[in-house]
Design a protein around this motif. Sequence first.
Motif, short mmCIF file in Angstrom:
data_model
loop_
_atom_site.label_atom_id
_atom_site.label_comp_id
_atom_site.label_asym_id
_atom_site.label_seq_id
_atom_site.Cartn_x
_atom_site.Cartn_y
_atom_site.Cartn_z
N LEU A 21 1.13 -0.93 -0.28
CA LEU A 21 0.05 0.13 -0.28
C LEU A 21 0.91 1.34 -0.05
N ILE A 22 1.75 1.16 0.67
CA ILE A 22 3.20 2.29 0.62
C ILE A 22 3.63 2.54 -0.52
N ASN A 23 3.83 1.65 -1.31
CA ASN A 23 4.42 1.67 -2.69
C ASN A 23 3.33 2.45 -3.80
N GLU A 24 2.02 1.73 -3.64
CA GLU A 24 0.69 1.85 -3.86
C GLU A 24 0.69 3.78 -4.27
N ARG A 25 0.76 4.52 -2.83
CA ARG A 25 0.62 5.59 -2.16
C ARG A 25 1.99 6.47 -3.09
N LEU A 26 2.39 5.71 -3.09
CA LEU A 26 3.97 6.85 -3.63
C LEU A 26 3.95 6.48 -5.52
N GLY A 27 3.31 5.55 -5.96
CA GLY A 27 3.01 5.48 -7.62
C GLY A 27 2.16 6.71 -7.79
N ILE A 28 0.69 7.22 -6.64
CA ILE A 28 0.09 8.42 -7.21
C ILE A 28 0.95 9.49 -7.06
N CYS A 29 2.00 9.30 -5.82
CA CYS A 29 3.01 11.08 -5.59
C CYS A 29 3.07 11.03 -6.92
N LYS A 30 3.74 9.88 -7.51
CA LYS A 30 5.10 9.96 -8.93
C LYS A 30 3.75 10.79 -9.78
N ALA A 31 2.20 10.56 -9.94
CA ALA A 31 1.66 11.01 -10.03
C ALA A 31 1.52 12.71 -10.46
N VAL A 32 1.45 12.94 -8.96
CA VAL A 32 1.02 13.85 -8.14
C VAL A 32 1.78 15.12 -9.26
N ALA A 33 3.26 14.18 -8.62
CA ALA A 33 4.43 15.30 -8.72
C ALA A 33 4.13 15.35 -10.57
N LYS A 34 4.16 14.73 -11.59
CA LYS A 34 4.28 14.99 -13.42
C LYS A 34 3.00 15.92 -13.58
N TYR A 35 1.84 16.05 -11.86
CA TYR A 35 0.43 17.01 -12.74
C TYR A 35 1.05 18.79 -12.59
N LYS A 36 1.25 18.12 -11.17
CA LYS A 36 1.85 19.32 -10.49
C LYS A 36 3.40 20.75 -11.31
N SER A 37 4.13 19.67 -11.97
CA SER A 37 5.12 19.70 -12.97
C SER A 37 4.35 20.80 -13.57
N GLU A 38 3.38 20.10 -14.85
CA GLU A 38 2.55 20.43 -16.38
C GLU A 38 1.78 21.63 -15.95
N ASN A 39 1.26 22.12 -14.41
CA ASN A 39 0.08 23.30 -14.24
C ASN A 39 1.43 23.93 -13.10
N ASN A 40 2.65 24.08 -12.92
CA ASN A 40 3.90 25.05 -12.33
C ASN A 40 3.00 25.22 -10.79
N ILE A 41 2.28 23.68 -10.15
CA ILE A 41 2.23 24.48 -9.00
C ILE A 41 3.48 23.33 -7.78
N PRO A 42 3.01 24.13 -6.87
CA PRO A 42 4.95 24.33 -6.26
C PRO A 42 4.52 22.35 -5.55
N MET A 43 5.30 22.56 -5.16
CA MET A 43 5.91 20.50 -4.78
C MET A 43 4.84 20.86 -3.48
N MET A 44 5.84 21.11 -2.67
CA MET A 44 5.40 21.72 -1.20
C MET A 44 3.76 22.32 -0.78
N GLN A 45 3.20 21.12 -0.20
CA GLN A 45 2.05 21.72 0.14
C GLN A 45 1.80 22.14 1.58
N PRO A 46 2.30 23.20 2.00
CA PRO A 46 1.66 22.68 3.56
C PRO A 46 0.42 22.82 4.34
N ASP A 47 -0.59 23.26 3.73
CA ASP A 47 -1.65 22.63 3.64
C ASP A 47 -2.58 21.46 4.26
N ARG A 48 -1.96 21.33 2.64
CA ARG A 48 -2.26 19.70 2.76
C ARG A 48 -1.29 18.58 3.37
N VAL A 49 -0.37 18.85 4.16
CA VAL A 49 0.82 18.02 4.82
C VAL A 49 -0.84 17.90 6.01
#
Length: 96
Positions: A21-49
């Motif tokens: 499940l940790i592996n699956e969660r980190l796999g989703i984080c990879k997709a999130v990183a790509k989305y953030k990069s494509e949409n100029n969204i900062p990596m760190m989202q303190p409110d989300r953390v």
Amino acid sequence: MHELVNFRERIDEIDEKIVRLINERLGICKAVAKYKSENNIPMMQPDRVKEVLVKRRKLADELSLNPNLVENIYRLIVEEACILEDEIINSLLKKD
């Protein structure tokens, strides 16, 4: 002794599920990183953390687990996710 072996086998099965499940969660984080990069969204989202940690502490409390234990586990998971996202975003920026 046989019962102890059964307990250990069940624990091992659960541990394998947790790691998968940790592996699956980190796999989703990879997709999130790509989305953030494509949409100029900062990596760190303190409110989300903060939101993740608060929700997991609440769930731990509801399940009569130690909220500090669960928070510590999630801090490690979130830290690893941030490292992974940062690496992916940086590698995508270099390609541009």
